[in-house]
Design a protein around this motif. Structure first.
Motif, PDB file in Angstrom:
ATOM      1  N   UNK A  47       0.841  -1.208   0.000  1.00 24.43           N
ATOM      2  CA  UNK A  47       0.000   0.000   0.000  1.00 24.43           C
ATOM      3  C   UNK A  47       0.868   1.247   0.000  1.00 24.43           C
ATOM      4  N   UNK A  48       1.942   1.207   0.782  1.00 25.78           N
ATOM      5  CA  UNK A  48       2.820   2.384   0.859  1.00 25.78           C
ATOM      6  C   UNK A  48       3.566   2.586  -0.464  1.00 25.78           C
ATOM      7  N   UNK A  49       3.917   1.477  -1.110  1.00 22.35           N
ATOM      8  CA  UNK A  49       4.610   1.586  -2.408  1.00 22.35           C
ATOM      9  C   UNK A  49       3.681   2.240  -3.436  1.00 22.35           C
ATOM     10  N   UNK A  50       2.394   1.886  -3.399  1.00 27.65           N
ATOM     11  CA  UNK A  50       1.439   2.517  -4.329  1.00 27.65           C
ATOM     12  C   UNK A  50       1.345   4.021  -4.042  1.00 27.65           C
ATOM     13  N   UNK A  51       1.288   4.380  -2.749  1.00 24.56           N
ATOM     14  CA  UNK A  51       1.249   5.810  -2.399  1.00 24.56           C
ATOM     15  C   UNK A  51       2.512   6.522  -2.897  1.00 24.56           C
ATOM     16  N   UNK A  52       3.656   5.842  -2.765  1.00 22.92           N
ATOM     17  CA  UNK A  52       4.921   6.448  -3.204  1.00 22.92           C
ATOM     18  C   UNK A  52       4.946   6.598  -4.724  1.00 22.92           C
ATOM     19  N   UNK A  53       4.437   5.596  -5.445  1.00 23.94           N
ATOM     20  CA  UNK A  53       4.379   5.703  -6.916  1.00 23.94           C
ATOM     21  C   UNK A  53       3.505   6.883  -7.315  1.00 23.94           C
TER      22      UNK A  53
END
Ligand SMILES: [Fe+2]
Ligand SMILES: [Fe+2]
Length: 274
Positions: A47-53
């Motif tokens: 989830x955090x990786x999606x937010x970072x992307x």
């Protein structure tokens, strides 16, 4: 700056490659020395990786808009016959912004790819009327893009750079911070030069223009992604400040870096804002 992401064309980028890319690299050789290829999205929660992307794609888009703002300012400075050395210094800014666009896009790519952003390329940035006298038009460009936009982004980028832990993200933010330092001071250097030419009506016009930008910046603070559920260490690894710290810094910086310095030139943003 207002956001135009709800309608229009997909924000996608490409490189021509070959000799053109090599020439571009030679113009900014320090970019290739950053530790590209070292981000590991599998090391963080999905989830955090999606937010970072999303966040780095959005950052690339904002840098893209700032590139347009720098180019618009250059045209206006030339039309107004601003000092040649001052214009010469500003010619570097669109290149800086294209470098920032590419770096932010590459970070999104390393994390799994850019996310969906739509925009209207005919309405990238708010542009002052071409009917204005050339010097006032150039000053309005400088005030809204540099004395507000760029001046505010510097402390925020510096805060994010300090918080960032991953060497690649820290390196990218560090490069952007160094470039932006010159962009932020440029606006007030220009105001120092043009100050004697401005009348009361001009200053009021500039204050209204700055107030519109300030209002849209304040509105954008409502859309800062809520990442309060994540550990600070995880956020800092991917290049975020804690939301609360970021907002507090943004509010402080708006007063100290934008509103007060503009008031020294008789441009009273708070008096015209409602
Ligand atoms: Fe930039
Ligand atoms: Fe900039």
């Amino acid at each position: 700056m207002k956001s135009n992401e709800s309608v229009g064309e997909l924000f996608e980028l490409c490189m021509l490659g070959g000799s053109v890319e090599r020439r571009f690299r030679r113009m900014r050789p320090e970019i290739e020395r950053l530790p590209w290829g070292t981000l590991n999205p599998a090391a963080h929660s999905p989830e955090l990786v999606i937010e970072a992307r999303k966040s780095w794609t959005h950052a690339a888009y904002q840098e893209h808009r700032t590139g347009a703002a720098c180019a618009e300012t250059l045209r206006a400075l030339i039309a107004a016959r601003a000092p040649v050395d001052l214009i010469g210094v500003a010619t570097r800014f669109p290149l800086d912004e294209m470098v920032h666009v590419e770096m932010c896009a590459r970070l999104a790519e390393e994390l799994g790819g850019g996310t969906h952003v739509e925009h209207d390329p005919r309405d990238l940035i708010p542009v002052p009327s071409l009917d204005l006298p050339p010097l006032l038009r150039a000053t309005e460009c400088v005030v809204q893009y540099f004395c507000v936009g760029e001046a505010l982004s510097i402390p925020l980028l510096r805060g994010t750079w300090r918080a960032a832990k991953h060497p690649l993200i820290k390196g990218v933010l560090g490069r952007i911070v160094r470039d932006e330092a010159l962009h932020g001071t440029f606006g007030f250097t220009f105001l120092g030069w043009v100050n004697d030419e401005l009348g009361d009506a001009d200053r009021k016009h500039l204050a209204l223009s700055a107030a519109r930008v300030v209002q849209s910046i304040r509105a954008s603070w409502d859309n800062i992604p809520d990442v309060s559920g994540y550990e600070s260490a995880e956020l800092h690894a991917l290049g975020w400040m804690d939301s609360h710290d970021y907002l507090a810094l943004a509010k402080r910086s708006l007063e100290k870096r934008v509103i007060k310095p503009l008031a020294k030139f008789g441009i009273f943003v708070n008096e015209v804002a409602n």
